[in-house]
Design a protein around this motif. Structure first.
Motif, PDB file in Angstrom:
ATOM      1  N   UNK A 186      31.365  -5.104   4.010  1.00  0.00           N
ATOM      2  CA  UNK A 186      32.586  -5.389   3.497  1.00  0.00           C
ATOM      3  C   UNK A 186      33.402  -4.555   2.036  1.00  0.00           C
ATOM      4  N   UNK A 187      34.796  -4.513   2.133  1.00  0.00           N
ATOM      5  CA  UNK A 187      35.039  -3.325   1.276  1.00  0.00           C
ATOM      6  C   UNK A 187      35.162  -3.801  -0.462  1.00  0.00           C
ATOM      7  N   UNK A 226      31.211  -3.131  -1.421  1.00  0.00           N
ATOM      8  CA  UNK A 226      31.580  -1.499  -2.115  1.00  0.00           C
ATOM      9  C   UNK A 226      32.508  -1.149  -2.597  1.00  0.00           C
ATOM     10  N   UNK A 227      32.990  -1.836  -3.188  1.00  0.00           N
ATOM     11  CA  UNK A 227      34.071  -1.566  -4.738  1.00  0.00           C
ATOM     12  C   UNK A 227      33.090  -1.956  -5.666  1.00  0.00           C
ATOM     13  N   UNK A 228      32.528  -3.290  -5.157  1.00  0.00           N
ATOM     14  CA  UNK A 228      31.388  -3.613  -6.551  1.00  0.00           C
ATOM     15  C   UNK A 228      30.562  -2.872  -6.748  1.00  0.00           C
ATOM     16  N   UNK A 250      28.710   3.518   7.877  1.00  0.00           N
ATOM     17  CA  UNK A 250      29.531   2.045   8.485  1.00  0.00           C
ATOM     18  C   UNK A 250      30.649   2.113   6.832  1.00  0.00           C
ATOM     19  N   UNK A 251      29.719   2.595   6.277  1.00  0.00           N
ATOM     20  CA  UNK A 251      30.730   2.664   4.947  1.00  0.00           C
ATOM     21  C   UNK A 251      31.589   3.946   5.048  1.00  0.00           C
ATOM     22  N   UNK A 252      31.625   4.748   5.321  1.00  0.00           N
ATOM     23  CA  UNK A 252      32.561   5.886   5.467  1.00  0.00           C
ATOM     24  C   UNK A 252      33.434   5.559   6.261  1.00  0.00           C
ATOM     25  N   UNK A 253      33.248   5.430   7.091  1.00  0.00           N
ATOM     26  CA  UNK A 253      33.364   4.894   8.912  1.00  0.00           C
ATOM     27  C   UNK A 253      34.638   4.193   8.573  1.00  0.00           C
ATOM     28  N   UNK A 254      34.477   2.779   7.934  1.00  0.00           N
ATOM     29  CA  UNK A 254      35.701   1.714   7.656  1.00  0.00           C
ATOM     30  C   UNK A 254      36.557   2.232   5.683  1.00  0.00           C
ATOM     31  N   UNK A 255      36.252   4.021   5.310  1.00  0.00           N
ATOM     32  CA  UNK A 255      36.818   4.105   4.027  1.00  0.00           C
ATOM     33  C   UNK A 255      36.668   4.066   2.937  1.00  0.00           C
ATOM     34  N   UNK A 256      35.916   2.578   3.004  1.00  0.00           N
ATOM     35  CA  UNK A 256      35.378   1.967   1.651  1.00  0.00           C
ATOM     36  C   UNK A 256      34.745   2.650   0.488  1.00  0.00           C
ATOM     37  N   UNK A 271      47.191  -4.435  19.041  1.00  0.00           N
ATOM     38  CA  UNK A 271      47.251  -5.437  19.018  1.00  0.00           C
ATOM     39  C   UNK A 271      46.590  -6.570  17.866  1.00  0.00           C
ATOM     40  N   UNK A 272      46.644  -5.480  16.955  1.00  0.00           N
ATOM     41  CA  UNK A 272      46.081  -6.008  15.418  1.00  0.00           C
ATOM     42  C   UNK A 272      45.364  -7.472  15.591  1.00  0.00           C
ATOM     43  N   UNK A 273      44.138  -7.211  16.678  1.00  0.00           N
ATOM     44  CA  UNK A 273      42.749  -7.831  17.034  1.00  0.00           C
ATOM     45  C   UNK A 273      41.337  -7.174  15.519  1.00  0.00           C
ATOM     46  N   UNK A 274      42.151  -6.135  15.767  1.00  0.00           N
ATOM     47  CA  UNK A 274      41.393  -4.957  14.690  1.00  0.00           C
ATOM     48  C   UNK A 274      41.941  -4.238  13.094  1.00  0.00           C
ATOM     49  N   UNK A 275      41.080  -4.916  11.681  1.00  0.00           N
ATOM     50  CA  UNK A 275      42.309  -5.025  10.562  1.00  0.00           C
ATOM     51  C   UNK A 275      42.038  -3.646  10.776  1.00  0.00           C
ATOM     52  N   UNK A 276      42.835  -2.835   9.324  1.00  0.00           N
ATOM     53  CA  UNK A 276      42.835  -1.676   9.143  1.00  0.00           C
ATOM     54  C   UNK A 276      41.560  -0.749   8.823  1.00  0.00           C
ATOM     55  N   UNK A 277      40.289  -1.680   8.501  1.00  0.00           N
ATOM     56  CA  UNK A 277      39.287  -1.641   8.340  1.00  0.00           C
ATOM     57  C   UNK A 277      38.202  -1.770   9.190  1.00  0.00           C
ATOM     58  N   UNK A 278      38.999  -1.689  10.499  1.00  0.00           N
ATOM     59  CA  UNK A 278      37.929  -1.850  11.918  1.00  0.00           C
ATOM     60  C   UNK A 278      37.165  -2.962  11.680  1.00  0.00           C
ATOM     61  N   UNK A 279      37.567  -4.128  11.193  1.00  0.00           N
ATOM     62  CA  UNK A 279      36.672  -5.324  10.983  1.00  0.00           C
ATOM     63  C   UNK A 279      37.614  -6.076  12.313  1.00  0.00           C
ATOM     64  N   UNK A 280      36.704  -6.827  12.853  1.00  0.00           N
ATOM     65  CA  UNK A 280      37.758  -7.928  13.964  1.00  0.00           C
ATOM     66  C   UNK A 280      38.775  -9.661  12.771  1.00  0.00           C
ATOM     67  N   UNK A 281      38.966  -9.892  13.339  1.00  0.00           N
ATOM     68  CA  UNK A 281      40.107 -10.765  12.760  1.00  0.00           C
ATOM     69  C   UNK A 281      39.684 -12.347  13.101  1.00  0.00           C
TER      70      UNK A 281
END
Length: 1577
Positions: free
Chosen positions: A226-227, A230-232, A249-255, A732-742
């Motif tokens: 989760x973003x 990693x921010x914390x 995984x963290x770099x993959x999501x760009x967190x 289709x916006x079924x994955x969010x901008x961090x490549x996580x499922x909605x």
């Protein structure tokens, strides 16, 4: 307007705070904190916006922290107790550490440190200081690493971690300098290849770095994907130790981006190759980051850069190129020789090759079950074992294999596999059982040194070990490296056999985590650590280990290393050899005689090592990275054709390999029913040019198919399909901008009745703030009126008038509740709904809206822009007093319309300097520039002038102008404008002075636990010109101040009723509905552990209802199971019932309907009670949106039971169980309980044949006799007869079943009758007290006595001499006890009938059959009466209740539990407050002495773990006990403590423990909760 209280810390924040008992309030807690900070000193510049805010008074509730000091409630006592408790826990930890020897002796098992979690176990041995005396070569390499990316190539044990610690400290210090220069924050990552190394390396770094270092691995961290997490992590730490996959995984999501990292440490860097996460991090992220200057520094650490079958020069060069680093090692090998001892000698030991030959058992088993899918791997290992170990080990393997897992589980897996393979399950089961019997009946030979039993390889190993341990055996350490987990386990088992033990050698097994399967159990990291600790302490001195012991884990130095199975690579050889670091150690290569491959491997390894050494020594000092032929392009060419996609908004990167993970995560998140696992399916086809794959998703997916590109390999083709599908999902916006499922991830389904949930497992959920009724908006044409009135209005301290609440829907009859006004004053609030609706025209609606908004503005400093169509409810003044009978009057006649019109016409009351004296009384005055200041006018003070100094004793205002002004006069007291604003406005000095009361802004009038000062008004003097005088009558104001508490409680009640409506339980009484959903504290599962986080003012919590509902749930599900499953056994009944009523089922069903959102877990908050959706134009922002709360899983399940309890009480008052039955159906949601009414139970009952058969004469006679004795006549004699038929009595005699099924039914019915009685007889008793005293009623001891008293023992049908003897002995004892009790009654001056009914307490336990038949009889009359619960109640009232008229007789029985008895001693005899029962892992561990024990220990069984429980009194240990479970440790401790304390005098106790708790008039405990120690209150 009132000042805001400190914000409640979020669950995550509370976790961060740890054990802190309170949170400090800082200016940043306020939305205006920046202003407060900027203007904290006199003369600071004021922003132009501040002037505007001051003039309109929009946000000025006084942001100064000094205001908070006197407005905030004082800290509660529980917080202080909790802080003391934490101190006691810390002292207890220290005591455990200091008393390990005594704990070990008491437990009588070997000492091993098992008291902490896995990371603590490691830390206990890794917390040594290593940056105190660094060696020269380490400093040299450290200096190089500061300048260049470096790969430190050093032997195992030569201090590579020290270099990393030195570099990490240097990087962190450099980072601090950069931050001081305003540069962006960066963080360091220490990457490891295995989970075990996370704990070990973190322990080392934490001890040597005075900076926050986090440890992360997938097995220990929730929410790592989760973003926010990693921010914390990024904000709170300077470095992170984690597995490489976590960072990838963290770099993959760009967190976290690569430019936010300042150091990458790669432990065991030789793994950096191919698609290892180390390599992917470099390939996908490090190299892609083009700004070389912002790339992080890299440090690689390895004992060898070679981990492949390639020439060392090439492997080393490739590693350098991939890591963009230079290999560095010591130039002079003698430096290492001074610090790292290598084996003194290396020996090649040859063994004879063995021809594979199956044993008879092995051959028979293969014929029988060899074709089973489940046994493919075991058969494969048996083949290996016949070659490598010998026939004895093969047969022993099969023996252990069939003993290792319960046959039920084995059979279940067999059936599942058979069905998957379209085979015949019955045949497979039959063959499995035959195999089990074959193994059980096989004659196993003892293990002796015989070449016919063991391979030459094993025989040679035995010789080696005997030779190595013959002289100084106990002090030597050895590791035998094997390739397979099963080999390690079999060798460990072999050397436990009587004929194979070696004097002085204590064997153990060390394996990797692996996967859990039948032939090799899953091993946790904790198991590995415990084994290593035993090895380190000498409790084990010979380990059979897999590759897990080769690298990373800090295994003690050994005297001898045996490669039972030969290594495959140079790195395996170097690392396993590195374990032989003791002086004079030996490394033994075991190779097969005449095996050219083995001989070639040994020679090849030595050649490669020599080449590697020469390569390292020949490296130039100043070689640059650009001189390496193997640059990054070399590896990118290997990935040719593999596309990537970067999300533009976030930088999250999708790669071929990562797309598989993304897609699997998406599919798992799709909605699906329980017991269903969703997975993507891949179809791979051969096409021209290679392979092409199609991925197919479940039908519930919005996109179901995608085809990938053509690739030469199947694996890449599969990745390509997943990649293309992910692209479509992104589009289709079924994955969010961090490549996580909605979608929300599906909760795991409950799989069996053993699933349990605990109070400690928690999660964060949304919490509803507003009930559904407020969602109905629009221009009203009719309204429903409810009068809000006080039963004791005089307690308010000033005149008040009722308020009318008008809503668009009818209001339910809310439950009355008290408000607390300080100084012991309180009054109950009543809701009085008026009959019918009130027609409302547009003008009337306008007047009501204006009046309501004026209350918000004048009383609560909130100015809303809203029309009558936007307000969810309206307030109106009432023209009748509180005591008026409102019930039958028209609402329109009760409204003070003149007040409404006056308020509509006047924004405020105009003030004139020549106003009469009467003007200065009964007015409500507001400071328009400081919302925290509101006043009641008391009168005119002609003796005072504005220029007069403020009299002594007046509380000074907290606004800053008062602090900075030089003259503390009434004029300045009255004006809260800041200096710049004052220059624009002037006020007259010749105006009158009014006496007033400054009102407290505290509005939680629901909480009784508040000091009187918080509510009492403060006297003051002021001028009125700067003020605004409200047009609202003071009587309305006085009642309006109560409105936030009233509406909060009303909202809570309505939300609870909304939940009931959601469940179809609308008829639940409102007060009970609210009670069922109220959670005002954190409740431990242990009765003697204190409750915490108590929130005042929430009313009754759910605990008593949960206690009652739990019992009805048990009864209802029991009746249903009994009715619907007549052919099941009692055991099956228990299992089926558990599936229905277990907390896991309740939790899942509650979460399915989002019941957790309705739980009331937060006390009144003055920021959340305002109407939702209104536009705020002036005033401090309010929080009316969604909020969240943290709930334990068990709490949610408890609420479900409380709902059932509420439904039961509602239905009970109506003389019916129907509503309670509906509640059970709604909560369990299972076809085994689908009843909606109580009558449906019996309607579903089908009488068995034996019940409808013609009764015998004996059976009818039994009915007659029992009718005379008991008063109830059976219509079905067979039921009565069956109720007394013991399981030993042959059913063929009368064709009747035993009493077991009826006993199962009667048990729950009797429980319900007992609990219902106690619940209503003692309405103030807490659940613990009820439970303790229920135990006396339902105990076998009492039921045995009752059975004796009723003569049931004479009717038992049993064919067992033992049962008959038990009954006879018991009856003799009871006869004597009863005779004695009657004699004592006569001696006391009464008759024999006056004997004390508790005489049975001191008798022995009855035979189980006697209480069983009592419960079976209850079940029988229930069934015979067609499920008439009245017969059960009549039985209870007639035959049970007389024994419990005086419940105090059973206090001793309730207190018989040693823990409760100890509590009573401490409270009543010694009156001690400062004591606790503390429980923790003791640090003592026991391992098995046989083969099964060894394997169980290897598998991580916790059955031998030792727990210590102690009584902690005033910081000292009274006594303690250890056991394998908390329950028995606590029981043993309590018995010992009671024995000690019963012999101790009070003075002796106080002197020994320094106890002065009873001094100074103390009379009883002063704990934050009377249940802390498990006492009955």
């Amino acid at each position: 307007m009132a000042e805001s209280p400190p914000r409640r810390a979020s669950p995550r924040a509370l976790q961060e705070v740890g054990d802190s008992s309170s949170l400090s309030v800082s200016p940043t807690d306020s939305p205006n904190s920046s202003k407060t900070s900027n203007n904290s000193s006199p003369g600071a510049p004021v922003d132009a916006q501040d002037d505007t805010d001051e003039l309109i008074g929009s946000d000025k509730e006084s942001d100064n922290e000094d205001v908070k000091r006197w407005l905030l409630n004082p800290a509660r006592q529980p917080a202080q107790v909790s802080q003391k408790r934490r101190a006691d826990l810390s002292a207890f930890d220290l005591w455990i550490e200091q008393n390990q020897n005594s704990l070990s002796k008491r437990a009588k098992i070997p000492l091993v440190n098992d008291k902490y979690s896995a990371q603590a176990l490691v830390r206990n041995f890794e917390n040594r200081k290593i940056i105190t005396s660094p060696r020269d070569y380490q400093l040299e390499l450290f200096e190089r690493a500061k300048v260049h990316n470096t790969i430190a190539v050093l032997d195992t044990g030569s201090g590579k971690t020290l270099i990393a610690a030195l570099l990490l400290r240097w990087i962190i210090e450099k980072e601090l300098e950069d931050r001081a220069k305003g540069r962006p924050k960066r963080i360091a990552f220490f990457l490891v290849d295995k989970v075990a190394l996370v704990f070990q390396q973190h322990a080392v770094l934490s001890c040597n770095l005075d900076y926050p270092v986090e440890k992360l691995c997938g097995e220990m961290v929730d929410g790592v994907e989760s973003k926010d997490f990693w921010a914390k992590t990024f904000s709170e730490n300077m470095a992170v130790v984690c597995t490489a996959e976590i960072l990838y995984g963290c770099l993959h999501h760009s967190w976290i981006r690569m430019d936010q990292i300042n150091l990458l440490v790669f432990d065991e860097a030789h793994h950096t190759k191919k698609n290892h996460p180390y390599a992917r991090i470099i390939k996908d992220f490090y190299t892609d980051f083009k700004d070389v200057e912002k790339r992080p520094r890299i440090l690689g650490m390895t004992a060898s850069p070679v981990d492949a079958k390639v020439p060392p020069e090439r492997a080393a060069a490739e590693l350098e190129g991939l890591l963009h680093s230079r290999i560095a090692t010591v130039a002079d090998p003698t430096v290492l020789q001074q610090t790292v001892c290598k084996p003194k000698k290396e020996t090649v030991l040859e063994y004879d090759r063995r021809v594979a030959c199956m044993t008879e058992l092995d051959k028979s088993l293969r014929i029988l079950i060899g074709g089973h899918k489940l046994f493919r791997k075991p058969c494969a290992f048996a083949t290996t074992a016949s070659l490598e170990l010998g026939p004895w080990c093969v047969d022993r393997f099969w023996q252990l294999h069939f003993e290792q897992e319960e046959m039920t589980a084995l059979e279940a897996k067999t059936v599942r596999n058979a069905r998957q393979d379209a085979e015949e399950p019955d045949r497979y089961l039959k063959e499995l059982r035959e195999a089990r019997e074959m193994v059980k009946s096989h004659g196993f030979s003892p293990a002796v040194m015989d070449s016919s039993l063991f391979s030459s390889k094993v025989m040679k190993l035995v010789e080696v070990l005997r030779d190595q341990f013959k002289d100084d055996g106990p002090n030597r350490k050895c590791i035998v490296f094997v390739e397979q987990r099963n080999t390690a386990m079999m060798l460990g088992d072999l050397f436990q056999q009587d004929g194979m033990t070696i004097p002085g050698v204590r064997f153990g097994v060390l394996m990797g985590g692996g996967s859990s399967n039948l032939e090799s159990p899953k091993i946790s990291f904790r198991d590995q650590v415990v084994t290593i600790l035993k090895f380190r302490r000498g409790e084990l001195n010979c380990l059979f280990a897999t590759t897990v012991a080769e690298e990373g884990l800090d295994i003690p130095d050994c005297n001898v290393i045996v490669r039972f199975d030969l290594y495959h690579t140079l790195i395996q050889y170097i690392q396993s050899r590195g374990r032989a670091r003791q002086s004079g150690s030996e490394y033994i290569h075991m190779i097969e005689k005449y095996n050219m491959l083995h001989q070639q491997k040994v020679a090849e390894i030595r050649t490669h090592e020599d080449a590697l050494r020469k390569f390292c020594q020949a490296m130039p000092e100043d070689r640059k990275l650009s001189g390496n032929d193997y640059d990054m392009d070399y590896f990118l060419r290997r990935d040719k054709g593999q596309k990537q996609y970067t999300v533009p908004q976030t930088g999250a990167k999708l790669t071929y390999r990562r797309s598989l993970v993304c897609l699997a995560s998406f599919v798992a998140s799709l909605p699906h029913p329980p017991e269903t696992v969703l997975l993507p399916e891949y179809v791979i086809n051969a096409v021209d040019g290679g392979y092409q794959s199609e991925v197919i998703l479940p039908t519930v997916s919005p996109i179901t198919s995608a085809i990938g590109q053509v690739h030469p390999s199947k694996a890449v083709a599969k990745c390509s399909a997943a990649f293309e599908m992910c692209l479509q999902l992104i589009k289709g916006k079924y994955l969010d901008n961090y490549l996580g499922p909605i979608f929300t991830k599906q909760l795991p389904a409950m799989r069996n009745s053993r699933l349990a949930i605990g109070a400690r497992k928690k999660a964060e959920y949304n919490m509803r703030i507003n009930p559904e009724i407020w969602s109905v908006l629009g221009q009203p044409t009719e309204l429903y009126a409810t009068v809000l009135t006080l039963t004791k209005p005089e307690m308010l301290g000033r005149p008040s008038s009722p308020l009318m609440l008008l809503t668009r829907r009818p209001m339910p009859q809310g439950a009355p509740f008290p408000l607390f006004f300080g100084e012991g004053r309180s009054s109950v609030v009543r809701y009085v709904p008026l009959l019918g609706s009130v027609p409302v025209d547009e003008d009337s609606a306008h007047l009501l809206a204006r009046f309501t908004l004026r209350i918000f503005e004048d009383v609560f400093s909130k100015q809303y822009e809203a029309s009558s169509s936007e307000l969810p409810y309206f307030l109106a003044p009432v023209n009748k007093p509180h005591g008026f009978n409102f019930g039958f009057h028209n609402a329109l006649d009760l409204v003070s319309w003149d007040v409404l019109r006056f308020v509509d016409a006047n924004e405020k009351i105009q003030y004139k300097f020549d106003a009469s004296e009467e003007f200065f009384t009964d007015k409500f005055v507001i400071d328009p520039y400081d919302g925290a200041r509101k006043f009641y006018l008391l009168g005119l003070r002609r003796d005072l002038k504005p220029a007069d100094l403020v009299p002594d004793g007046i509380i000074a205002p907290r606004h800053r102008p008062w602090k900075t002004c030089s003259t503390k006069d009434i004029y300045n007291y009255s004006i809260s404008l800041w200096s710049r604003s004052r220059e624009k406005m002037t006020f007259r000095y010749d105006q009158p002075v009014a006496e007033a009361e400054l009102l407290s802004i505290r509005r939680n009038l629901l909480d009784e636990n508040v000091t009187d000062e918080d509510l009492e008004p403060k006297k003051c003097f002021l001028i009125l010109e700067p003020m605004r005088i409200s047009a609202l009558p003071v009587g309305v104001i006085a009642m309006a101040y109560n409105f936030p508490a009233i509406i909060h409680r009303l909202d809570s009640n309505l939300i609870a009723l909304d939940a009931c409506a959601l469940l179809g339980l609308e008829r639940i009484r409102p007060d009970l509905a609210l009670e069922a959903f109220t959670k005002d504290r954190d409740v431990s599962e242990e009765h003697d552990i204190e409750k915490s986080n108590i929130q005042g003012g929430m009313g009754k919590n759910y605990e008593r209802l949960e206690f009652l509902g739990d019992c009805f749930l048990k009864m209802a599900t029991t009746i249903s199971i009994f009715t619907l499953l007549p052919g099941k056994s009692e055991f099956e009944y228990h299992v089926e019932r558990m599936l229905l009523l277990c907390n896991q089922n309740l939790l899942n069903n509650a979460l399915e309907v989002k019941l957790e959102e309705f739980v009331r877990s937060m006390a009144f908050n003055r920021r959340t009670w305002y109407p939702e959706g209104l536009k705020l134009t002036r005033g401090k922002r309010v929080d009316t949106g969604k909020r969240s709360h943290v709930l334990a899983n068990k709490s949610i399940a408890d609420v479900c039971e409380a709902i059932i309890g509420a439904a039961y009480l509602t239905a009970r008052a109506e003389g019916s169980f129907d509503l309670a039955v509906q509640a059970v159906t709604a909560m369990v949601k299972d076809k085994k309980h689908a009843m909606k009414t109580y009558a449906e139970y019996y309607a579903a009952y089908k009488k068995p044949e034996w019940q409808t058969a013609t009764p015998t004469v004996v059976q009818r006679d039994m009915v007659d006799r029992f009718h005379k004795r008991m008063g109830y006549r059976f219509t079905c004699p067979q039921l009565l007869r069956s109720a007394f038929q013991h399981p030993t009595y042959p059913s063929s005699y009368e064709g009747l079943p035993s009493y077991q099924r009826l006993e199962f039914l009667g048990d729950s019915l009797f429980d319900m009758a007992c609990i219902d009685y106690l619940f209503h007889r003692f309405p103030g008793a807490d659940p613990q007290w009820l439970t303790e005293h229920k135990m006396a009623m339902v105990s076998n001891q009492f039921l045995g006595c009752l059975g004796y008293w009723l003569g049931f023992h004479r009717a038992i049908l049993a064919s067992s001499a033992a049962v008959q003897k038990e009954i006879s002995d018991y009856v003799l004892e009871m006869d004597e006890a009863l005779r004695t009790a009657k004699e004592q009654a006569v001696q006391a001056g009464g008759s024999e009938a006056d004997f004390k009914r508790n005489f049975w307490i001191d008798c022995g336990r009855p035979p189980k059959s006697l209480p069983d038949v009592v419960e079976a009889y209850i079940g029988a009359i229930f069934v015979d009466s067609q499920y008439n619960y009245g017969t059960v109640q009549e039985f209870f009232d007639t035959h049970v209740l007389p024994w419990f008229v005086d419940i105090k007789l059973y206090d001793a029985f309730a207190n018989k539990h040693p823990v409760t008895f100890l509590t009573n001693l401490m409270q009543k005899k010694f009156r001690c407050q400062d004591w606790r029962i503390l429980v923790k892992d003791s640090g003592v561990w026991s391992d098995g002495n046989d083969a099964v024990g060894l394997l169980a220990g290897a598998a991580g069984k916790s059955r031998l773990q030792q727990i210590v429980c102690g009584t902690w009194v005033h910081g000292k240990m009274l006594t303690y006990a250890t056991a394998v479970s908390t329950r028995y440790a606590k029981l043993g401790m309590a018995k010992d403590a009671v024995r000690i304390l019963e012999r101790m005098q009070v003075d002796e106790f106080k002197a020994k423990y320094g106890c002065d708790c009873g001094v100074g008039g103390f009379d009883g405990m002063l704990l934050d909760d009377p249940e802390e120690h498990g006492s009955a209150t």
